[in-house]
Design an enzyme around this catalytic site. Structure first.
Site, PDB file in Angstrom:
ATOM      1  N   ASN A   9       0.871  -1.172   0.000  1.00 39.26           N
ATOM      2  CA  ASN A   9       0.000   0.000   0.000  1.00 39.26           C
ATOM      3  C   ASN A   9       0.908   1.221   0.000  1.00 39.26           C
ATOM      4  O   ASN A   9       1.492   1.566   1.027  1.00 39.26           O
ATOM      5  CB  ASN A   9      -0.896  -0.026   1.259  1.00 39.26           C
ATOM      6  CG  ASN A   9      -1.734   1.230   1.375  1.00 39.26           C
ATOM      7  OD1 ASN A   9      -1.774   2.060   0.470  1.00 39.26           O
ATOM      8  ND2 ASN A   9      -2.400   1.388   2.508  1.00 39.26           N
ATOM      9  N   TRP A  10       1.024   1.847  -1.172  1.00 39.33           N
ATOM     10  CA  TRP A  10       1.959   2.980  -1.281  1.00 39.33           C
ATOM     11  C   TRP A  10       1.382   4.266  -0.684  1.00 39.33           C
ATOM     12  O   TRP A  10       2.082   5.264  -0.622  1.00 39.33           O
ATOM     13  CB  TRP A  10       2.310   3.220  -2.755  1.00 39.33           C
ATOM     14  CG  TRP A  10       3.191   2.180  -3.348  1.00 39.33           C
ATOM     15  CD1 TRP A  10       3.822   1.152  -2.697  1.00 39.33           C
ATOM     16  CD2 TRP A  10       3.560   2.060  -4.730  1.00 39.33           C
ATOM     17  NE1 TRP A  10       4.569   0.407  -3.596  1.00 39.33           N
ATOM     18  CE2 TRP A  10       4.419   0.940  -4.843  1.00 39.33           C
ATOM     19  CE3 TRP A  10       3.261   2.784  -5.888  1.00 39.33           C
ATOM     20  CZ2 TRP A  10       4.959   0.542  -6.055  1.00 39.33           C
ATOM     21  CZ3 TRP A  10       3.798   2.388  -7.095  1.00 39.33           C
ATOM     22  CH2 TRP A  10       4.643   1.273  -7.187  1.00 39.33           C
ATOM     23  N   LYS A  11       0.103   4.233  -0.320  1.00 39.45           N
ATOM     24  CA  LYS A  11      -0.540   5.439   0.234  1.00 39.45           C
ATOM     25  C   LYS A  11      -0.299   6.621  -0.728  1.00 39.45           C
ATOM     26  O   LYS A  11      -0.233   6.411  -1.929  1.00 39.45           O
ATOM     27  CB  LYS A  11      -0.038   5.690   1.654  1.00 39.45           C
ATOM     28  CG  LYS A  11      -0.167   4.430   2.524  1.00 39.45           C
ATOM     29  CD  LYS A  11       0.023   4.654   3.980  1.00 39.45           C
ATOM     30  CE  LYS A  11      -0.167   3.328   4.731  1.00 39.45           C
ATOM     31  NZ  LYS A  11      -0.057   3.442   6.168  1.00 39.45           N
ATOM     32  N   HIS A  95      -9.495   1.282   4.802  1.00 40.93           N
ATOM     33  CA  HIS A  95      -8.224   1.483   5.501  1.00 40.93           C
ATOM     34  C   HIS A  95      -8.428   2.447   6.664  1.00 40.93           C
ATOM     35  O   HIS A  95      -9.219   3.380   6.580  1.00 40.93           O
ATOM     36  CB  HIS A  95      -7.170   2.024   4.529  1.00 40.93           C
ATOM     37  CG  HIS A  95      -5.801   1.995   5.117  1.00 40.93           C
ATOM     38  ND1 HIS A  95      -5.349   2.976   5.973  1.00 40.93           N
ATOM     39  CD2 HIS A  95      -4.804   1.086   5.023  1.00 40.93           C
ATOM     40  CE1 HIS A  95      -4.121   2.663   6.372  1.00 40.93           C
ATOM     41  NE2 HIS A  95      -3.773   1.529   5.808  1.00 40.93           N
ATOM     42  N   GLU A  97      -6.772   4.847   7.723  1.00 39.73           N
ATOM     43  CA  GLU A  97      -6.558   6.272   7.403  1.00 39.73           C
ATOM     44  C   GLU A  97      -7.794   6.866   6.743  1.00 39.73           C
ATOM     45  O   GLU A  97      -8.115   8.033   6.932  1.00 39.73           O
ATOM     46  CB  GLU A  97      -5.310   6.429   6.523  1.00 39.73           C
ATOM     47  CG  GLU A  97      -4.044   6.238   7.353  1.00 39.73           C
ATOM     48  CD  GLU A  97      -2.872   5.637   6.604  1.00 39.73           C
ATOM     49  OE1 GLU A  97      -2.879   5.633   5.360  1.00 39.73           O
ATOM     50  OE2 GLU A  97      -1.944   5.145   7.287  1.00 39.73           O
ATOM     51  N   GLU A 167      -5.295  -4.681  10.701  1.00 38.08           N
ATOM     52  CA  GLU A 167      -4.283  -3.646  10.873  1.00 38.08           C
ATOM     53  C   GLU A 167      -4.553  -2.905  12.180  1.00 38.08           C
ATOM     54  O   GLU A 167      -5.357  -1.973  12.215  1.00 38.08           O
ATOM     55  CB  GLU A 167      -4.330  -2.656   9.706  1.00 38.08           C
ATOM     56  CG  GLU A 167      -4.034  -3.283   8.356  1.00 38.08           C
ATOM     57  CD  GLU A 167      -3.411  -2.282   7.380  1.00 38.08           C
ATOM     58  OE1 GLU A 167      -2.334  -2.604   6.860  1.00 38.08           O
ATOM     59  OE2 GLU A 167      -3.978  -1.202   7.158  1.00 38.08           O
ATOM     60  N   GLY A 173       2.563   2.651  10.770  1.00 42.30           N
ATOM     61  CA  GLY A 173       3.501   3.766  10.610  1.00 42.30           C
ATOM     62  C   GLY A 173       4.216   4.147  11.892  1.00 42.30           C
ATOM     63  O   GLY A 173       4.870   5.189  11.963  1.00 42.30           O
ATOM     64  N   SER A 213       3.526  -1.820  10.343  1.00 42.66           N
ATOM     65  CA  SER A 213       4.983  -1.847  10.543  1.00 42.66           C
ATOM     66  C   SER A 213       5.615  -3.195  10.187  1.00 42.66           C
ATOM     67  O   SER A 213       6.539  -3.657  10.867  1.00 42.66           O
ATOM     68  CB  SER A 213       5.351  -1.426  11.975  1.00 42.66           C
ATOM     69  OG  SER A 213       4.941  -0.102  12.217  1.00 42.66           O
ATOM     70  N   GLY A 234       2.902  -0.928   4.301  1.00 43.80           N
ATOM     71  CA  GLY A 234       2.944   0.489   3.947  1.00 43.80           C
ATOM     72  C   GLY A 234       4.377   0.937   3.706  1.00 43.80           C
ATOM     73  O   GLY A 234       4.972   0.652   2.660  1.00 43.80           O
ATOM     74  N   GLY A 235       4.974   1.595   4.694  1.00 44.57           N
ATOM     75  CA  GLY A 235       6.301   2.209   4.547  1.00 44.57           C
ATOM     76  C   GLY A 235       7.356   1.316   3.905  1.00 44.57           C
ATOM     77  O   GLY A 235       8.069   1.754   2.990  1.00 44.57           O
TER      78      GLY A 235
END
Ligand code: 13P
Length: 249
Positions: A9-11, A95, A97, A167, A173, A213, A234-235
């Site tokens: 997930n590159w956001k 998600h 976010e 999640e 993050g 994470s 993600g990151g």
């Protein structure tokens, strides 16, 4: 046997040009890797670059969100039809976010899930507790409630394509990963709720991913848990080498 799914997930990162460079570097690192399903979820502006770049490879492409209507006066939104017709096969729904910043609710998650199934997009439905809920001992209740509301009106025979991503919001993050045991326990709760709603067979076949994470150095411990059927990253998915290491844990 559930085939693991590892999704990036590159956001809201990467221009179309950066996305193209990424795919060029990433594909050779995962050539021939067929143990897991691999999905890249770029932002909508990069879909048109990433889809042709992965065509013919073992990598699929997902959207990060979609509207529940097929079309309409919804400025700034993307419809499932728009995603489907350019070759998107998966879509992240709900998600945290989006729940936190964009008014996503359990009700809109349910509508989106029903729409995604209708358009034969593989939904990756995100659920998870916030820190205060975990600390108050409410994690299992939150997970059961989010699962029940997401699946409202869905019949067992329709549910097969659905993927869940657990999640925990406190792990996203933050560098604080759920331990493999915490994640596995949450997955068991979710799976038992799915069994209650849709029957044991559907629950046993449904893939439940972990997200929060996930890094190359913790991927093996998490993904070797029998209850964890993949990861939503993600990151650590923003760098092709790092994501390839997670895929090949
Ligand atoms: P991080 O891997 O950056 O914690 O993000 C997890 C996530 O939100 C994936 O959807």
């Amino acid at each position: 046997m559930r085939k693991a799914l590892i999704a990036a997930n590159w956001k809201m990162y990467k221009t179309a040009a950066q996305a193209k460079e990424y795919v060029k570097a990433f594909l050779p690192l995962v050539t021939g890797h067929d143990r897991d399903e691999i999905v890249l979820c770029p932002s909508d502006t990069s879909l048109y670059t990433v889809i042709p770049a992965v065509t013919g490879s073992n990598v699929a492409v997902g959207g990060q969100n979609m509207h529940f209507a097929d079309e309409g006066a919804y400025t700034g939104e993307t419809s499932p039809v728009m995603l489907k017709t350019i070759g998107v096969t998966h879509v992240i729904i709900g998600h945290s976010e989006r729940r936190q910043y964009f008014n996503e609710t359990d009700e809109t998650v349910n509508k989106k899930l029903i729409t995604a199934l209708r358009h034969k997009l593989v939904p990756i439905v995100c659920i998870g507790e916030v820190l205060a809920e975990r600390e108050a001992g409410q994690t299992n209740d939150v997970l059961r409630r989010q699962t029940t509301l997401a699946f409202a009106g869905i019949k067992p025979e329709e549910a097969q394509p659905i993927v869940i991503a657990y999640e925990p919001v406190w792990a996203i993050g933050t560098g604080k990963t759920a331990t493999p045991e915490i994640a596995a326990e949450a997955h068991l709760t979710i799976r038992s709720e799915i069994a209650r709603l849709l029957g044991r067979e559907v629950a046993d076949n449904m893939r439940i991913l972990y997200g929060g994470s996930v890094k190359p150095d913790n991927a093996t411990a998490l993904l070797s848990q029998p209850e964890i059927d993949g990861a939503l990253v993600g990151g650590a998915s923003l760098d092709p080498q790092s994501f390839a290491k997670i895929v090949k844990y």
